[in-house]
Design a protein around this motif. Sequence first.
Motif, PDB file in Angstrom:
ATOM      1  N   ARG A 178       0.815  -1.217   0.000  1.00 42.01           N
ATOM      2  CA  ARG A 178       0.000   0.000   0.000  1.00 42.01           C
ATOM      3  C   ARG A 178       0.849   1.268   0.000  1.00 42.01           C
TER       4      ARG A 178
ATOM      5  N   SER B 197      -9.330 -15.331  -4.429  1.00 39.31           N
ATOM      6  CA  SER B 197      -9.838 -13.988  -4.719  1.00 39.31           C
ATOM      7  C   SER B 197      -9.216 -13.367  -5.951  1.00 39.31           C
TER       8      SER B 197
ATOM      9  N   LEU C   9       0.026  -0.312  -4.417  1.00 44.51           N
ATOM     10  CA  LEU C   9      -0.830  -1.448  -4.766  1.00 44.51           C
ATOM     11  C   LEU C   9      -1.905  -1.627  -3.702  1.00 44.51           C
ATOM     12  N   GLY C  10      -2.720  -0.605  -3.527  1.00 47.47           N
ATOM     13  CA  GLY C  10      -3.728  -0.621  -2.478  1.00 47.47           C
ATOM     14  C   GLY C  10      -4.760  -1.722  -2.633  1.00 47.47           C
ATOM     15  N   GLU C  11      -5.161  -2.008  -3.877  1.00 42.14           N
ATOM     16  CA  GLU C  11      -6.154  -3.053  -4.092  1.00 42.14           C
ATOM     17  C   GLU C  11      -5.602  -4.423  -3.699  1.00 42.14           C
ATOM     18  N   LEU C  12      -4.320  -4.646  -3.967  1.00 46.65           N
ATOM     19  CA  LEU C  12      -3.697  -5.910  -3.587  1.00 46.65           C
ATOM     20  C   LEU C  12      -3.564  -6.004  -2.065  1.00 46.65           C
TER      21      LEU C  12
ATOM     22  N   ASP D  14      -5.623  -4.622   0.013  1.00 46.05           N
ATOM     23  CA  ASP D  14      -6.985  -4.909   0.479  1.00 46.05           C
ATOM     24  C   ASP D  14      -7.281  -6.401   0.396  1.00 46.05           C
ATOM     25  N   LYS D  15      -6.797  -7.043  -0.663  1.00 54.35           N
ATOM     26  CA  LYS D  15      -7.039  -8.480  -0.821  1.00 54.35           C
ATOM     27  C   LYS D  15      -6.344  -9.279   0.277  1.00 54.35           C
TER      28      LYS D  15
ATOM     29  N   THR E 107      -8.462  -8.839   3.380  1.00 52.77           N
ATOM     30  CA  THR E 107      -9.682  -9.640   3.249  1.00 52.77           C
ATOM     31  C   THR E 107      -9.384 -11.119   3.434  1.00 52.77           C
TER      32      THR E 107
END
Length: 369
Positions: A315, A368, A320-323, A325-326, A329
């Motif tokens: 992040r 995911s 790579l914020g989406e990664l 987040d994964k 999760t």
Amino acid sequence: MASYKLFVLPGDGIGPEVMAEVEKIAAFFTQQGIAKFEIEKGLVGGAAYDAHGVSISEDDMKRADAADAILLGAVGGPKWDGVPYDLRPEAGLLRLRKDLVLFANLRPAICYPALADASSLKRELIDGLDMMLVRELTGGLYFGSPKEITDLGNGQKRGVDTQSYETYEIERIGRVAFELARKRRNKVTSCEKHNVMKSGVLWREVIIDLHKREFADVELEHQLADACGMQLVRRPKQFDVIVTDNLFGDLLSDVAAMLTGSLGMLPSASLGAIDAKTGLRKALYEPVHGSAPDIAGKGLANPIAMIGSFGMCLRYSFGLGELADKIETAIATVLAKGLRTADIKGDAPSSISTVQMGNAVLEALRASI
């Protein structure tokens, strides 16, 4: 596919065990063509002392400086209790922070719903906790001068540590806290001891001035550091972002960590300033927990804090914020299934090993992506 250079310092105790689980995840991302992570390894702490007679070698300092980001496991243990003070395992970590000017330590305290009962506090006090402690990391009592023990004669000695802060040091850590708050719930709590410490008086003055000049839209409150410690165990969800100095940050962040049930759950990031030319910053990521030598090599360590630290690396260093987040999760998914390492087992009938937890998070990630 973007390529990133990671300098990995597994360190001592359980450090190598939890780091191995992060390396699996980095390898998976590389194999999937999501991002390429080039990993180079070095030594820090007791491992470096055993190999080189110092807590981190000059070569490894150069490699740390050249890396896009540093991942560190843990340092220290009773094996090195007799090592000279300047060569102790912790000196390697302190040097990395100081020489790379990693002045901002970010320690999130998040209570996953599945672990609310693992806290020593009542569920209603802790469920939904999401706060960030921002600790100044390169100044204050740990680095001030003089720092010495003086022989006074007649069997008496005097130990001195110096608490010292300059305006720019307080401003830059305050700016980090206010900018983070703008992306969260827009509230900053500044902690010091202005009632008994001159450095606290300056800290409060500088934070107030910075707030007026640049961050008037952010809610600001002030608490004495000891009162903040009390409030953390009384009503922790009142906090969004806490900003404080090196010493108080060290103490309060461990209190905040235990609110969630285990030090093994919480990651951290130590960040430098953004380079005006490259847009990049020096950064080191490490779990909040220590080396835990009592369980080292037994497969009992919780790798989630180390995995979460890699998420923070994605992040804050690589955008790579989406990664990231994964990863968060995936951790929540695994915990919701009831999988637990020994430190967060609670009343669960059984626990899983370090490797099993790492594999479970990896499988949740795989599902995911």
